[in-house]
Design a protein around this motif. Structure first.
Motif, PDB file in Angstrom:
ATOM      1  N   MET A 234      -4.087 -21.810 -47.755  1.00  0.00           N
ATOM      2  CA  MET A 234      -4.941 -22.977 -47.522  1.00  0.00           C
ATOM      3  C   MET A 234      -6.223 -22.572 -46.815  1.00  0.00           C
ATOM      4  O   MET A 234      -7.309 -23.041 -47.172  1.00  0.00           O
ATOM      5  N   CYS A 235      -6.118 -21.703 -45.830  1.00  0.00           N
ATOM      6  CA  CYS A 235      -7.325 -21.256 -45.133  1.00  0.00           C
ATOM      7  C   CYS A 235      -8.247 -20.518 -46.100  1.00  0.00           C
ATOM      8  O   CYS A 235      -9.463 -20.714 -46.082  1.00  0.00           O
TER       9      CYS A 235
ATOM     10  N   ALA B 192      -8.472 -20.876 -49.326  1.00  0.00           N
ATOM     11  CA  ALA B 192      -9.060 -21.829 -50.270  1.00  0.00           C
ATOM     12  C   ALA B 192     -10.221 -22.578 -49.631  1.00  0.00           C
ATOM     13  O   ALA B 192     -11.255 -22.790 -50.268  1.00  0.00           O
ATOM     14  N   VAL B 193     -10.074 -22.946 -48.372  1.00  0.00           N
ATOM     15  CA  VAL B 193     -11.158 -23.653 -47.680  1.00  0.00           C
ATOM     16  C   VAL B 193     -12.356 -22.738 -47.515  1.00  0.00           C
ATOM     17  O   VAL B 193     -13.502 -23.143 -47.743  1.00  0.00           O
ATOM     18  N   LEU B 194     -12.112 -21.503 -47.137  1.00  0.00           N
ATOM     19  CA  LEU B 194     -13.224 -20.576 -46.919  1.00  0.00           C
ATOM     20  C   LEU B 194     -13.920 -20.209 -48.219  1.00  0.00           C
ATOM     21  O   LEU B 194     -15.138 -20.026 -48.245  1.00  0.00           O
ATOM     22  N   GLU B 195     -13.174 -20.101 -49.301  1.00  0.00           N
ATOM     23  CA  GLU B 195     -13.781 -19.749 -50.583  1.00  0.00           C
ATOM     24  C   GLU B 195     -14.552 -20.912 -51.184  1.00  0.00           C
ATOM     25  O   GLU B 195     -15.500 -20.701 -51.941  1.00  0.00           O
ATOM     26  N   SER B 196     -14.179 -22.141 -50.854  1.00  0.00           N
ATOM     27  CA  SER B 196     -14.840 -23.296 -51.453  1.00  0.00           C
ATOM     28  C   SER B 196     -16.154 -23.634 -50.757  1.00  0.00           C
ATOM     29  O   SER B 196     -16.949 -24.382 -51.300  1.00  0.00           O
ATOM     30  N   GLU B 197     -16.388 -23.108 -49.579  1.00  0.00           N
ATOM     31  CA  GLU B 197     -17.627 -23.390 -48.860  1.00  0.00           C
ATOM     32  C   GLU B 197     -18.793 -22.627 -49.456  1.00  0.00           C
ATOM     33  O   GLU B 197     -18.659 -21.491 -49.880  1.00  0.00           O
ATOM     34  N   GLU B 198     -19.960 -23.265 -49.439  1.00  0.00           N
ATOM     35  CA  GLU B 198     -21.160 -22.593 -49.933  1.00  0.00           C
ATOM     36  C   GLU B 198     -21.712 -21.637 -48.889  1.00  0.00           C
ATOM     37  O   GLU B 198     -22.095 -20.527 -49.190  1.00  0.00           O
ATOM     38  N   GLY B 199     -21.780 -22.072 -47.646  1.00  0.00           N
ATOM     39  CA  GLY B 199     -22.250 -21.204 -46.570  1.00  0.00           C
ATOM     40  C   GLY B 199     -21.132 -20.303 -46.104  1.00  0.00           C
ATOM     41  O   GLY B 199     -19.951 -20.586 -46.273  1.00  0.00           O
TER      42      GLY B 199
ATOM     43  N   GLN C 251     -20.798 -19.285 -42.907  1.00  0.00           N
ATOM     44  CA  GLN C 251     -20.688 -19.338 -41.448  1.00  0.00           C
ATOM     45  C   GLN C 251     -19.240 -19.473 -40.998  1.00  0.00           C
ATOM     46  O   GLN C 251     -18.835 -18.826 -40.039  1.00  0.00           O
ATOM     47  N   THR C 252     -18.471 -20.304 -41.664  1.00  0.00           N
ATOM     48  CA  THR C 252     -17.075 -20.489 -41.270  1.00  0.00           C
ATOM     49  C   THR C 252     -16.284 -19.207 -41.502  1.00  0.00           C
ATOM     50  O   THR C 252     -15.468 -18.824 -40.662  1.00  0.00           O
ATOM     51  N   ALA C 253     -16.546 -18.535 -42.616  1.00  0.00           N
ATOM     52  CA  ALA C 253     -15.841 -17.281 -42.899  1.00  0.00           C
ATOM     53  C   ALA C 253     -16.190 -16.229 -41.851  1.00  0.00           C
ATOM     54  O   ALA C 253     -15.315 -15.485 -41.402  1.00  0.00           O
ATOM     55  N   LYS C 254     -17.445 -16.164 -41.458  1.00  0.00           N
ATOM     56  CA  LYS C 254     -17.837 -15.211 -40.410  1.00  0.00           C
ATOM     57  C   LYS C 254     -17.156 -15.543 -39.089  1.00  0.00           C
ATOM     58  O   LYS C 254     -16.715 -14.655 -38.358  1.00  0.00           O
ATOM     59  N   GLY C 255     -17.050 -16.828 -38.778  1.00  0.00           N
ATOM     60  CA  GLY C 255     -16.376 -17.248 -37.555  1.00  0.00           C
ATOM     61  C   GLY C 255     -14.897 -16.890 -37.565  1.00  0.00           C
ATOM     62  O   GLY C 255     -14.352 -16.424 -36.563  1.00  0.00           O
ATOM     63  N   ILE C 256     -14.246 -17.102 -38.701  1.00  0.00           N
ATOM     64  CA  ILE C 256     -12.828 -16.746 -38.828  1.00  0.00           C
ATOM     65  C   ILE C 256     -12.652 -15.235 -38.669  1.00  0.00           C
ATOM     66  O   ILE C 256     -11.754 -14.773 -37.956  1.00  0.00           O
ATOM     67  N   ASN C 257     -13.505 -14.455 -39.313  1.00  0.00           N
ATOM     68  CA  ASN C 257     -13.406 -12.995 -39.215  1.00  0.00           C
ATOM     69  C   ASN C 257     -13.647 -12.517 -37.790  1.00  0.00           C
ATOM     70  O   ASN C 257     -12.958 -11.624 -37.301  1.00  0.00           O
ATOM     71  N   ASP C 258     -14.623 -13.102 -37.104  1.00  0.00           N
ATOM     72  CA  ASP C 258     -14.873 -12.726 -35.713  1.00  0.00           C
ATOM     73  C   ASP C 258     -13.684 -13.066 -34.824  1.00  0.00           C
ATOM     74  O   ASP C 258     -13.316 -12.301 -33.930  1.00  0.00           O
ATOM     75  N   GLY C 259     -13.056 -14.213 -35.086  1.00  0.00           N
ATOM     76  CA  GLY C 259     -11.877 -14.595 -34.311  1.00  0.00           C
ATOM     77  C   GLY C 259     -10.715 -13.637 -34.519  1.00  0.00           C
ATOM     78  O   GLY C 259     -10.006 -13.295 -33.577  1.00  0.00           O
ATOM     79  N   ILE C 260     -10.539 -13.195 -35.745  1.00  0.00           N
ATOM     80  CA  ILE C 260      -9.471 -12.241 -36.040  1.00  0.00           C
ATOM     81  C   ILE C 260      -9.714 -10.917 -35.329  1.00  0.00           C
ATOM     82  O   ILE C 260      -8.803 -10.345 -34.727  1.00  0.00           O
ATOM     83  N   VAL C 261     -10.942 -10.446 -35.368  1.00  0.00           N
ATOM     84  CA  VAL C 261     -11.277  -9.185 -34.684  1.00  0.00           C
ATOM     85  C   VAL C 261     -11.086  -9.336 -33.180  1.00  0.00           C
ATOM     86  O   VAL C 261     -10.555  -8.438 -32.512  1.00  0.00           O
ATOM     87  N   TYR C 262     -11.490 -10.461 -32.628  1.00  0.00           N
ATOM     88  CA  TYR C 262     -11.325 -10.714 -31.199  1.00  0.00           C
ATOM     89  C   TYR C 262      -9.852 -10.700 -30.812  1.00  0.00           C
ATOM     90  O   TYR C 262      -9.453 -10.055 -29.841  1.00  0.00           O
ATOM     91  N   LEU C 263      -9.021 -11.404 -31.569  1.00  0.00           N
ATOM     92  CA  LEU C 263      -7.591 -11.437 -31.273  1.00  0.00           C
ATOM     93  C   LEU C 263      -6.937 -10.075 -31.448  1.00  0.00           C
ATOM     94  O   LEU C 263      -5.972  -9.739 -30.763  1.00  0.00           O
TER      95      LEU C 263
END
Length: 73
Positions: free
Chosen positions: A25-26, A28-35, A37-49
């Motif tokens: 589900m995550c 699908a949401v990230l792939e459906s977005e045009e921008g 920014q959300t994907a970059k935020g998710i990736n940064d969060g994963i690296v941080y964790l």
């Protein structure tokens, strides 16, 4: 007793397949977005964790090394 162990093993095998739905589900949401920014935020969060445990273990080993070097242990 064997039935309880079988049921426990069955539940343990089903839990990962139930949790995969969130990842799909995550994605699908990230792939459906045009921008992106959300994907970059998710990736940064994963690296941080991912980085936090390594930093904590590194600090722990530093203090252990420092104590052993001083000869107080």
């Amino acid at each position: 007793m064997k039935t309880k162990i079988f049921i426990l093993c069955l539940v343990a095998m089903l839990i990962p397949s139930l949790s995969e739905a969130q990842c799909a589900m995550c994605r699908a949401v990230l792939e459906s977005e045009e921008g992106s920014q959300t994907a970059k935020g998710i990736n940064d969060g994963i690296v941080y964790l991912m980085a936090i445990p390594y930093v904590l273990v590194g600090v722990l080993f530093y203090f252990v090394y420092k104590k052993m070097k001083s000869g107080k242990i």
